[in-house]
Design a protein around this motif. Structure first.
Motif, PDB file in Angstrom:
ATOM      1  N   ARG A 163       0.833  -1.202   0.000  1.00  0.00           N
ATOM      2  CA  ARG A 163       0.000   0.000   0.000  1.00  0.00           C
ATOM      3  C   ARG A 163       0.872   1.258   0.000  1.00  0.00           C
ATOM      4  N   LYS A 164       1.903   1.251   0.837  1.00  0.00           N
ATOM      5  CA  LYS A 164       2.804   2.401   0.892  1.00  0.00           C
ATOM      6  C   LYS A 164       3.552   2.550  -0.426  1.00  0.00           C
ATOM      7  N   LEU A 165       3.929   1.437  -1.045  1.00  0.00           N
ATOM      8  CA  LEU A 165       4.602   1.494  -2.335  1.00  0.00           C
ATOM      9  C   LEU A 165       3.705   2.147  -3.386  1.00  0.00           C
ATOM     10  N   VAL A 166       2.441   1.769  -3.422  1.00  0.00           N
ATOM     11  CA  VAL A 166       1.498   2.364  -4.378  1.00  0.00           C
ATOM     12  C   VAL A 166       1.387   3.871  -4.148  1.00  0.00           C
ATOM     13  N   ASP A 167       1.293   4.276  -2.894  1.00  0.00           N
ATOM     14  CA  ASP A 167       1.217   5.690  -2.559  1.00  0.00           C
ATOM     15  C   ASP A 167       2.455   6.430  -3.061  1.00  0.00           C
ATOM     16  N   ARG A 168       3.621   5.844  -2.823  1.00  0.00           N
ATOM     17  CA  ARG A 168       4.872   6.477  -3.260  1.00  0.00           C
ATOM     18  C   ARG A 168       4.980   6.522  -4.786  1.00  0.00           C
ATOM     19  N   ALA A 169       4.521   5.467  -5.442  1.00  0.00           N
ATOM     20  CA  ALA A 169       4.628   5.411  -6.900  1.00  0.00           C
ATOM     21  C   ALA A 169       3.799   6.502  -7.557  1.00  0.00           C
ATOM     22  N   PHE A 170       2.576   6.701  -7.091  1.00  0.00           N
ATOM     23  CA  PHE A 170       1.737   7.739  -7.689  1.00  0.00           C
ATOM     24  C   PHE A 170       2.272   9.127  -7.366  1.00  0.00           C
ATOM     25  N   ALA A 171       2.816   9.313  -6.176  1.00  0.00           N
ATOM     26  CA  ALA A 171       3.437  10.603  -5.859  1.00  0.00           C
ATOM     27  C   ALA A 171       4.627  10.868  -6.768  1.00  0.00           C
ATOM     28  N   ALA A 172       5.457   9.839  -7.002  1.00  0.00           N
ATOM     29  CA  ALA A 172       6.621   9.988  -7.868  1.00  0.00           C
ATOM     30  C   ALA A 172       6.219  10.271  -9.312  1.00  0.00           C
ATOM     31  N   ALA A 173       5.052   9.750  -9.711  1.00  0.00           N
ATOM     32  CA  ALA A 173       4.566   9.970 -11.075  1.00  0.00           C
ATOM     33  C   ALA A 173       3.809  11.281 -11.223  1.00  0.00           C
ATOM     34  N   GLY A 174       3.747  12.062 -10.125  1.00  0.00           N
ATOM     35  CA  GLY A 174       3.139  13.380 -10.194  1.00  0.00           C
ATOM     36  C   GLY A 174       1.661  13.432  -9.902  1.00  0.00           C
ATOM     37  N   ARG A 175       1.119  12.358  -9.315  1.00  0.00           N
ATOM     38  CA  ARG A 175      -0.291  12.365  -8.972  1.00  0.00           C
ATOM     39  C   ARG A 175      -0.498  11.784  -7.569  1.00  0.00           C
ATOM     40  N   PRO A 176      -0.292  12.584  -6.540  1.00  0.00           N
ATOM     41  CA  PRO A 176      -0.520  12.103  -5.174  1.00  0.00           C
ATOM     42  C   PRO A 176      -1.972  11.663  -4.983  1.00  0.00           C
ATOM     43  N   LEU A 177      -2.159  10.652  -4.145  1.00  0.00           N
ATOM     44  CA  LEU A 177      -3.476  10.061  -3.929  1.00  0.00           C
ATOM     45  C   LEU A 177      -4.039  10.448  -2.571  1.00  0.00           C
TER      46      LEU A 177
END
Length: 226
Positions: free
Chosen positions: A53-67
């Motif tokens: 879950r934390k990885l998914v959160d970090r991935a979207f933040a890194a891709a420019g779309r925080p969740l």
């Protein structure tokens, strides 16, 4: 049976297995659904360590779309089947793992797996690499207790094994592993080659090893004196 340690507890990703390529593939498939990414393998390695879950959160933040939380719930729910289809395609054992586990088992040292990885992934990966027999106790990401770096998962594993923290060693590869072991009052071994975002030498380990082939000798050196 050896008198010390009575048990060795292990992290999974970056310690026993190198799962980064499969996690990377699943992460980029998830991001691509929203027209995002890709993120690099090195970026994904830096995201591993505190659960999917934390990885998914970090991935979207890194891709420019925080969740937000609701979006994160949805994206995590999408990540589970994507990663479930890619658990062992590219994943490999870390160097020295099979021999180190076999040696501990031969010595009668109890072992447990303590990982933030979700439970759906653990059994399949262990079975794929014929490691299931080594781990009568598994505390995974769905165990219902706070994840590493909190010490709760380690305490739960120790309780299931019937072993005190002073009689056990935790083996990991990351800051979350180090902080969890310190909080639990356990000896700590860190293995190079994993996914740490910080230099291992800065994490207060009792010993840092090049790979798992050095583990048995290190445990002998860590035995209490007197």
């Amino acid at each position: 049976m050896t008198s010390w340690p009575k048990a060795v507890l292990f992290d999974f990703d970056g310690t026993l297995i190198d799962s980064a390529l499969d996690i990377h593939a699943a992460t980029n498939m998830l991001l691509a659904r929203d027209g995002l990414g890709p993120v690099s393998l090195d970026d994904v390695k830096a995201m591993i360590g505190e659960g999917t879950r934390k990885l998914v959160d970090r991935a979207f933040a890194a891709a420019g779309r925080p969740l937000n939380e609701a979006e994160l719930d949805d994206k995590y729910g999408q990540m589970v089947p994507l990663y479930a289809a890619n658990l062992t395609k590219l994943t490999q054992l870390m160097p020295g793992t099979a021999d180190a586990l076999a040696a501990l088992h031969q010595q009668g040292i109890a072992m447990a797996l303590v990982t933030n990885k979700p439970d759906f992934a653990i059994a399949e990966i262990l079975g794929h690499f014929d490691l299931t027999r080594y781990f009568p106790v598994i505390v995974g990401g769905d165990s219902g207790v706070p994840h590493k770096p909190a010490p709760d998962m380690l305490f739960l594993a120790l309780s299931k094994l019937g072993v005190e923290a002073a009689d056990a060693v935790f083996v990991g590869d990351s800051p979350a592993d180090a902080r969890s072991a310190h909080a639990a009052g356990m000896k700590l071994v860190l293995i190079e080659g994993g996914y740490s975002r910080e230099p291992l030498e800065s994490l207060g380990a009792d010993v840092v090893l090049h790979d798992m082939s050095e583990l048995n000798a290190a445990l002998t050196r860590l035995a209490p004196q007197g």
